[in-house]
Design a protein around this motif. Sequence first.
Motif, mmCIF file in Angstrom:
data_model
loop_
_atom_site.group_PDB
_atom_site.id
_atom_site.type_symbol
_atom_site.label_atom_id
_atom_site.label_comp_id
_atom_site.label_asym_id
_atom_site.label_seq_id
_atom_site.Cartn_x
_atom_site.Cartn_y
_atom_site.Cartn_z
ATOM 1 N N PHE A 51 0.813 -1.231 0.098
ATOM 2 C CA PHE A 51 0.032 -0.048 -0.070
ATOM 3 C C PHE A 51 0.933 1.312 0.019
ATOM 4 C CE2 PHE A 51 -2.407 -3.232 2.833
ATOM 5 C CZ PHE A 51 -3.309 -3.386 1.727
ATOM 6 N N THR A 52 0.494 2.077 -0.760
ATOM 7 C CA THR A 52 1.123 3.505 -0.891
ATOM 8 C C THR A 52 -0.176 4.722 -0.515
ATOM 9 O OG1 THR A 52 2.920 2.792 -2.360
ATOM 10 C CG2 THR A 52 2.666 5.173 -1.804
ATOM 11 N N ASP A 53 0.090 5.081 0.739
ATOM 12 C CA ASP A 53 -0.786 6.174 1.042
ATOM 13 C C ASP A 53 -0.442 7.551 0.465
ATOM 14 O OD1 ASP A 53 -2.454 4.309 2.145
ATOM 15 O OD2 ASP A 53 -1.577 4.544 4.106
ATOM 16 N N PHE A 54 -1.664 8.241 0.061
ATOM 17 C CA PHE A 54 -1.350 9.862 -0.242
ATOM 18 C C PHE A 54 -2.353 10.412 0.623
ATOM 19 C CE2 PHE A 54 0.632 7.598 -3.960
ATOM 20 C CZ PHE A 54 1.716 8.099 -4.187
ATOM 21 N N ASP A 55 -1.771 11.447 1.318
ATOM 22 C CA ASP A 55 -3.010 12.087 2.318
ATOM 23 C C ASP A 55 -2.797 13.680 1.938
ATOM 24 O OD1 ASP A 55 -3.269 10.016 3.655
ATOM 25 O OD2 ASP A 55 -2.150 10.472 5.427
ATOM 26 N N PHE A 56 -4.420 14.144 2.130
ATOM 27 C CA PHE A 56 -4.541 15.648 2.060
ATOM 28 C C PHE A 56 -5.201 15.937 3.213
ATOM 29 C CE2 PHE A 56 -7.213 19.245 0.712
ATOM 30 C CZ PHE A 56 -6.170 20.046 0.436
ATOM 31 N N GLN A 57 -4.666 16.904 4.087
ATOM 32 C CA GLN A 57 -5.098 17.636 5.191
ATOM 33 C C GLN A 57 -5.919 16.263 6.299
ATOM 34 O OE1 GLN A 57 -6.515 21.803 4.077
ATOM 35 N NE2 GLN A 57 -8.041 20.326 4.174
ATOM 36 N N VAL A 58 -5.257 15.021 6.193
ATOM 37 C CA VAL A 58 -5.600 13.981 7.061
ATOM 38 C C VAL A 58 -5.085 14.225 8.572
ATOM 39 C CG1 VAL A 58 -5.473 11.429 7.598
ATOM 40 C CG2 VAL A 58 -6.165 12.358 5.246
ATOM 41 N N ASP A 59 -5.965 14.408 9.549
ATOM 42 C CA ASP A 59 -5.521 14.535 10.931
ATOM 43 C C ASP A 59 -6.614 14.076 11.702
ATOM 44 O OD1 ASP A 59 -4.667 15.732 13.214
ATOM 45 O OD2 ASP A 59 -4.295 17.722 12.515
ATOM 46 N N ALA A 60 -5.974 13.263 12.628
ATOM 47 C CA ALA A 60 -7.098 12.520 13.412
ATOM 48 C C ALA A 60 -7.457 13.198 14.469
ATOM 49 C CB ALA A 60 -6.476 11.079 14.024
ATOM 50 N N GLU A 61 -6.895 14.582 14.896
ATOM 51 C CA GLU A 61 -7.208 15.446 15.799
ATOM 52 C C GLU A 61 -8.255 16.405 15.118
ATOM 53 O OE1 GLU A 61 -5.708 16.073 19.121
ATOM 54 O OE2 GLU A 61 -5.590 14.018 18.635
ATOM 55 N N ASN A 62 -8.517 16.391 14.059
ATOM 56 C CA ASN A 62 -9.541 17.337 13.399
ATOM 57 C C ASN A 62 -10.801 16.597 13.169
ATOM 58 O OD1 ASN A 62 -7.695 19.822 13.172
ATOM 59 N ND2 ASN A 62 -7.387 19.445 11.267
ATOM 60 N N TYR A 63 -11.723 16.826 14.243
ATOM 61 C CA TYR A 63 -12.841 15.910 14.203
ATOM 62 C C TYR A 63 -13.947 16.357 13.004
ATOM 63 C CZ TYR A 63 -17.278 13.682 15.587
ATOM 64 O OH TYR A 63 -18.224 12.897 15.752
ATOM 65 N N PHE A 64 -14.321 15.036 12.426
ATOM 66 C CA PHE A 64 -15.602 15.079 11.425
ATOM 67 C C PHE A 64 -16.697 14.063 12.142
ATOM 68 C CE2 PHE A 64 -12.694 12.034 9.502
ATOM 69 C CZ PHE A 64 -13.729 11.138 8.923
ATOM 70 N N TYR A 65 -17.819 14.404 11.630
ATOM 71 C CA TYR A 65 -18.666 13.367 12.224
ATOM 72 C C TYR A 65 -18.989 12.177 11.277
ATOM 73 C CZ TYR A 65 -23.122 11.371 13.827
ATOM 74 O OH TYR A 65 -24.202 10.531 13.827
ATOM 75 N N MET A 206 -28.732 29.418 19.192
ATOM 76 C CA MET A 206 -27.668 30.150 18.857
ATOM 77 C C MET A 206 -26.061 29.526 19.605
ATOM 78 S SD MET A 206 -29.009 31.908 16.586
ATOM 79 C CE MET A 206 -27.671 32.826 15.901
ATOM 80 N N GLY A 207 -25.217 29.597 18.722
ATOM 81 C CA GLY A 207 -23.893 28.980 19.324
ATOM 82 C C GLY A 207 -23.537 27.490 18.565
ATOM 83 N N PRO A 208 -22.376 27.413 18.477
ATOM 84 C CA PRO A 208 -21.987 26.139 17.789
ATOM 85 C C PRO A 208 -22.407 25.013 18.306
ATOM 86 C CG PRO A 208 -20.244 26.820 19.012
ATOM 87 C CD PRO A 208 -21.182 28.078 19.237
ATOM 88 N N PHE A 209 -22.694 23.855 17.326
ATOM 89 C CA PHE A 209 -23.013 22.554 17.680
ATOM 90 C C PHE A 209 -21.893 21.542 18.309
ATOM 91 C CE2 PHE A 209 -24.458 18.394 16.826
ATOM 92 C CZ PHE A 209 -25.703 18.289 17.027
ATOM 93 N N ASP A 210 -22.201 21.129 19.376
ATOM 94 C CA ASP A 210 -20.976 20.305 19.908
ATOM 95 C C ASP A 210 -21.111 18.776 19.663
ATOM 96 O OD1 ASP A 210 -19.279 19.252 21.789
ATOM 97 O OD2 ASP A 210 -20.073 20.077 23.689
ATOM 98 N N PHE A 211 -20.057 18.235 19.018
ATOM 99 C CA PHE A 211 -19.847 16.928 18.744
ATOM 100 C C PHE A 211 -19.168 16.143 19.761
ATOM 101 C CE2 PHE A 211 -21.120 18.975 14.818
ATOM 102 C CZ PHE A 211 -21.935 18.030 14.053
ATOM 103 N N SER A 212 -18.698 16.515 20.793
ATOM 104 C CA SER A 212 -17.904 15.924 21.695
ATOM 105 C C SER A 212 -18.325 14.577 22.229
ATOM 106 C CB SER A 212 -17.493 16.693 22.899
ATOM 107 O OG SER A 212 -18.752 17.136 23.641
ATOM 108 N N LEU A 213 -19.626 14.341 22.457
ATOM 109 C CA LEU A 213 -20.137 13.054 22.834
ATOM 110 C C LEU A 213 -20.483 12.044 21.621
ATOM 111 C CD1 LEU A 213 -22.105 14.181 25.933
ATOM 112 C CD2 LEU A 213 -19.930 12.773 25.925
ATOM 113 N N LYS A 214 -20.279 12.564 20.457
ATOM 114 C CA LYS A 214 -20.593 11.602 19.360
ATOM 115 C C LYS A 214 -19.521 10.914 18.949
ATOM 116 C CE LYS A 214 -24.376 14.133 18.096
ATOM 117 N NZ LYS A 214 -25.749 13.530 18.311
ATOM 118 N N ASN A 215 -20.168 9.636 17.782
ATOM 119 C CA ASN A 215 -18.964 8.768 17.354
ATOM 120 C C ASN A 215 -17.727 9.466 16.843
ATOM 121 O OD1 ASN A 215 -20.960 6.826 18.093
ATOM 122 N ND2 ASN A 215 -21.704 6.753 16.009
ATOM 123 N N TYR A 216 -16.744 8.696 16.843
ATOM 124 C CA TYR A 216 -15.398 9.186 16.440
ATOM 125 C C TYR A 216 -14.708 8.321 15.520
ATOM 126 C CZ TYR A 216 -10.468 10.754 16.694
ATOM 127 O OH TYR A 216 -9.069 10.874 16.445
#
Length: 363
Positions: A51-65, A206-216
């Motif tokens: 396998f040869t991986d090419f990544d773009f902006q991959v960062d496990a610290e940057n959360y997405f749902y 009003m205010g941001p939506f909090d994903f901190s208890l969601k699946n990761y």
Amino acid sequence: MSCKEVSDKNPLGHALASENPLIKTVMDHLKEHEVQIRYTQIDRRNDSIVFTDFDFQVDAENYFYPASTAKFPAAVATLEKLNEIDSLDLNTRFYVEGDSVETTFAKCISEIFAVSDNAANNRLVEFLGQDDLNRRMLRRGVSPIRIAHRLSAPNADDVTTKPLVIYLNDSTTAVTESIINTPAKPLQLKHLKKGRAFYADDSLQMGPFDFSLKNYYPIQAQSALLKRTIFPEAFPKEERFNLSQTQRDFLLEAMHTLPLQLGYDPEEFYDSYVKFFMFGDSTDPMPNHIKIYNKVGYAYGTLTDCAYIQDTQNQVDFMIVATILVNSDGIFNDDAYEYDEVGIPFLAQLGRELYQYELQRKR
């Protein structure tokens, strides 16, 4: 340096530099789309898979749902657990206590991949429990991961599973014990709070939506599970899931089967209904020689696809795992997302760009 040399060194970068408006629209507004992509080349040397991986902006610290991509780990973990219980198999009939739908484990897994059925996934979570699901993934090197809740269900984050009523034969049933799982702790990651407002109980907050208890379930973990599923032989024994050949054949078949083949209405559930790469922006039938083994997710304005793409006619195969946020108004839970206008066309064109590169790549 020639264009060919540039694309050989970073074919993913080359694809993302495309002047095609479906790519350019996103790349010109990159920050708001939170794009992460891993493209994996597959080479065969002697008897080895490389396998040869090419990544773009991959960062496990940057959360997405992760949305419904979390159903893939549930399917694999279910197969492994079934393999450990003599009295159960893929075709065992069961229902969740309090639910009127009788089903089988095979049917649940087929529905998860063919049309991304939420109820089918949640039945498997009741069978496994969140703790066991996570442990099975981490034990095989699929990390980081934290599956904490069911999908689109009342009491989705209940830590206690519901019992399953299992048919041992036509007249005898057994009831499983409830499983008490560890309560989810808030994630400690970047971008957990998103947007400027959200709807809760039909009222705008009003205010941001909090994903901190969601699946990761970040890109690295999705890629790790896909590789171990498609090419278990490329990993040491302790990192392979304990599946029988029959189970593995069934899983691979489920992953690429199109909705029509399971009897779904092709008008509503067209071939690319849950196949975003290459074909997602078209309702035309997919060509027979291209098989896509994948799991998509879409919710909260986030589109994700984790796919192994195989062209049997041209002997080409590769993997892409990608996510994109399309929520231009910054409001979550309002069902006003640019899935069809921006997100799916971007992923479809990305798939086409990389496929064209793969057709010409020397192996």
